[in-house]
Design an enzyme around this catalytic site. Structure first.
Site, PDB file in Angstrom:
ATOM      1  N   LYS A   1       4.348  34.059  34.374  1.00 15.30           N
ATOM      2  CA  LYS A   1       4.661  35.107  35.365  1.00 15.30           C
ATOM      3  C   LYS A   1       4.830  34.538  36.757  1.00 15.30           C
ATOM      4  O   LYS A   1       5.670  35.008  37.531  1.00 15.30           O
ATOM      5  CB  LYS A   1       3.565  36.183  35.359  1.00 15.30           C
ATOM      6  CG  LYS A   1       3.583  36.959  34.074  1.00 15.30           C
ATOM      7  CD  LYS A   1       3.081  38.353  34.251  1.00 15.30           C
ATOM      8  CE  LYS A   1       3.422  39.125  32.983  1.00 15.30           C
ATOM      9  NZ  LYS A   1       2.708  40.356  32.845  1.00 15.30           N
TER      10      LYS A   1
ATOM     11  N   LYS B   1       7.149  44.953  28.088  1.00 13.81           N
ATOM     12  CA  LYS B   1       7.603  46.171  28.764  1.00 13.81           C
ATOM     13  C   LYS B   1       8.007  45.930  30.204  1.00 13.81           C
ATOM     14  O   LYS B   1       8.813  46.654  30.749  1.00 13.81           O
ATOM     15  CB  LYS B   1       6.543  47.257  28.654  1.00 13.81           C
ATOM     16  CG  LYS B   1       5.247  46.997  29.401  1.00 13.81           C
ATOM     17  CD  LYS B   1       4.454  48.275  29.427  1.00 13.81           C
ATOM     18  CE  LYS B   1       3.018  48.099  28.992  1.00 13.81           C
ATOM     19  NZ  LYS B   1       2.247  47.155  29.802  1.00 13.81           N
TER      20      LYS B   1
ATOM     21  N   LYS C   1       8.759  37.526  23.432  1.00 12.75           N
ATOM     22  CA  LYS C   1       7.993  38.741  23.129  1.00 12.75           C
ATOM     23  C   LYS C   1       8.731  39.996  23.610  1.00 12.75           C
ATOM     24  O   LYS C   1       9.401  39.957  24.643  1.00 12.75           O
ATOM     25  CB  LYS C   1       6.646  38.627  23.858  1.00 12.75           C
ATOM     26  CG  LYS C   1       5.660  39.702  23.546  1.00 12.75           C
ATOM     27  CD  LYS C   1       4.424  39.594  24.434  1.00 12.75           C
ATOM     28  CE  LYS C   1       4.631  40.270  25.762  1.00 12.75           C
ATOM     29  NZ  LYS C   1       3.394  40.506  26.526  1.00 12.75           N
TER      30      LYS C   1
HETATM   31  P1  AMP Z   1       0.338  45.143  27.863  1.00 10.43           P
HETATM   32  O1  AMP Z   1       1.647  45.826  27.667  1.00 10.43           O
HETATM   33  O2  AMP Z   1       0.535  43.732  28.283  1.00 10.43           O
HETATM   34  O3  AMP Z   1      -0.591  45.903  28.692  1.00 10.43           O
HETATM   35  O4  AMP Z   1      -0.308  45.057  26.410  1.00 10.43           O
HETATM   36  C1  AMP Z   1      -1.098  46.074  25.819  1.00 10.43           C
HETATM   37  C2  AMP Z   1      -1.450  45.640  24.397  1.00 10.43           C
HETATM   38  O5  AMP Z   1      -0.266  45.563  23.601  1.00 10.43           O
HETATM   39  C3  AMP Z   1      -2.090  44.249  24.328  1.00 10.43           C
HETATM   40  O6  AMP Z   1      -3.086  44.271  23.324  1.00 10.43           O
HETATM   41  C4  AMP Z   1      -0.951  43.351  23.921  1.00 10.43           C
HETATM   42  O7  AMP Z   1      -1.376  42.204  23.227  1.00 10.43           O
HETATM   43  C5  AMP Z   1      -0.153  44.274  23.009  1.00 10.43           C
HETATM   44  N1  AMP Z   1       1.270  43.902  23.001  1.00 10.43           N
HETATM   45  C6  AMP Z   1       2.112  43.910  24.069  1.00 10.43           C
HETATM   46  N2  AMP Z   1       3.358  43.504  23.715  1.00 10.43           N
HETATM   47  C7  AMP Z   1       3.280  43.209  22.378  1.00 10.43           C
HETATM   48  C8  AMP Z   1       4.225  42.740  21.420  1.00 10.43           C
HETATM   49  N3  AMP Z   1       5.493  42.492  21.751  1.00 10.43           N
HETATM   50  N4  AMP Z   1       3.800  42.566  20.143  1.00 10.43           N
HETATM   51  C9  AMP Z   1       2.522  42.818  19.795  1.00 10.43           C
HETATM   52  N5  AMP Z   1       1.580  43.270  20.649  1.00 10.43           N
HETATM   53  C10 AMP Z   1       1.947  43.470  21.930  1.00 10.43           C
END
Ligand code: AMP
Ligand code: TRP
Length: 334
Positions: free
Chosen positions: A112, A200, A197
């Site tokens: 990042k 979002k 990955k």
């Molecule tokens: P975040 O969007 O970074 O706040 O992630 C929230 C949760 O979703 C965390 O447990 C991440 O590890 C999971 N997560 C986010 N993106 C992915 C993805 N592409 N595949 C699997 N898990 C994800």
């Protein structure tokens, strides 16, 4: 009873990756088998360039989507991080336990920070210290298990290291937690760029399926997913990341195994069509419930208010004992 904590940050609209990697398991399994807390980690959303109004809207939306996904406030605690002071309070103490070198080794920080610099922006100090705040989120609640996708494993390892170090230096204060991951879809990949990955915040558009995408949009994105050269359908994430990603998504929707599933397909087209159908059906009940909840925003606010009250009461004693253990004078009551 086992204590579970996990969080999602309001930096963008929730994706299919969030759902399959984390949220679905929280709703289907975790809240039923443990004392579970799920948090909209809004302070984490301030670590990169942000728009205040957008963070507020996304926080509300994330809370609504967690409830729409089946988190039941009778079974678990759903709350917003900034409503509970203990997170920031504990984070500072853990900054006094963590090292600068440890922070700079975090993969997510390196990625990042590089992205921010490439965009010509500056890197916020909070981006570097972010994993310490995450450790505070987890340790404040005496958490045993942290259900997350693969990208968070390193942060949970750091949390363990900090807990062990604190306990050794200042006396037993924290439970040492462990990460748990889903068997399938622990890392859902971007449909247009299947070696990255599905995130979002980093990318917009065609490679990311959002939980609130219309069925037609979901179908289009999946039908246009990048596949690999070669004709046969095989599960091989290294050599065939595009097709393997679709197989993982379909297997996660159906509760089956991606390698076994590959045997049933002879063409990419059929695999894409079935995956698109499965994802549309998976998201339909979540979207319906989301619509109902949006018509009653005060019920979501009520859940968050009660969640913060419960979370505060759980975190306070642990954070107070950490303050005492590290050598700070307790305020006198009188
Ligand atoms: P975040 O969007 O970074 O706040 O992630 C929230 C949760 O979703 C965390 O447990 C991440 O590890 C999971 N997560 C986010 N993106 C992915 C993805 N592409 N595949 C699997 N898990 C994800
Ligand atoms: N860092 C996590 C992510 O990017 C979000 C998060 C913050 C989290 N605090 C947490 C996840 C505590 C699990 C437990 O996805």
């Amino acid at each position: 009873m086992t204590r579970i904590f996990s969080g999602v940050k309001p930096t963008g609209h929730l994706t299919l990756g969030n759902y399959l990697g984390a949220v679905r398991r929280w709703a289907d399994v975790d809240q039923h088998r443990a004392e579970a807390l799920f948090c909209i980690v809004d302070l984490h959303a301030l670590t990169v360039d942000h728009d205040p109004g957008r963070v507020r809207r996304l926080s509300r939306q994330a809370a609504t989507l967690l409830l729409a996904s089946g988190l039941d406030p009778e079974l678990c605690t759903v709350f917003v991080q900034s409503h509970v002071d203990e997170h920031a309070r504990l984070s500072y103490l853990l900054e006094c336990v963590a090292t600068d070198g440890e922070m700079r080794r975090m993969i997510q920080y390196k990625e990042k920070a590089a992205l921010e610099r490439k965009r010509g922006g500056s890197v916020r100090l909070s981006l570097l210290t972010y994993p310490v705040l995450m450790a505070a989120d987890i340790l404040a609640y005496g958490t045993d298990e942290v259900p997350v996708g693969d990208d968070q494993t390193q942060h949970v390892e750091l949390t363990r290291d900090l807990a062990v170090r604190f306990n050794q230096r200042y006396g037993h204060t924290f439970v040492v937690p462990r990460a748990t991951r889903p068997e399938v879809a622990a890392r859902v990949m971007n449909l247009q760029e299947p070696t990255s990955k599905m995130g979002k915040s980093d990318d917009v558009g065609p490679g990311v399926v959002y939980l609130l995408d219309e069925p037609d949009t979901v179908r289009k994105k999946i039908m246009r997913a990048v596949t690999d050269s070669g004709q046969d359908v095989a599960y091989d994430p290294e050599e065939r990341p595009g097709v393997s990603n679709l197989l993982e998504i379909l297997a996660a929707c159906e509760g089956s195994d991606p390698a076994a599933l590959s045997e049933a397909y002879t063409s990419y087209g059929a695999l894409k069509k079935d995956t698109a159908d499965a994802v549309v059906e998976l998201l339909r009940p979540v979207q319906d419930r989301h619509k109902q909840l949006c018509a009653d925003p005060s019920s979501v606010e009520g859940v968050l208010r009660e969640g913060a009250r419960r979370a505060r009461a759980m975190a306070r004693p642990t954070v107070d004992s950490a303050y005492e253990a590290i050598g700070l004078l307790a305020p006198s009551d009188g």
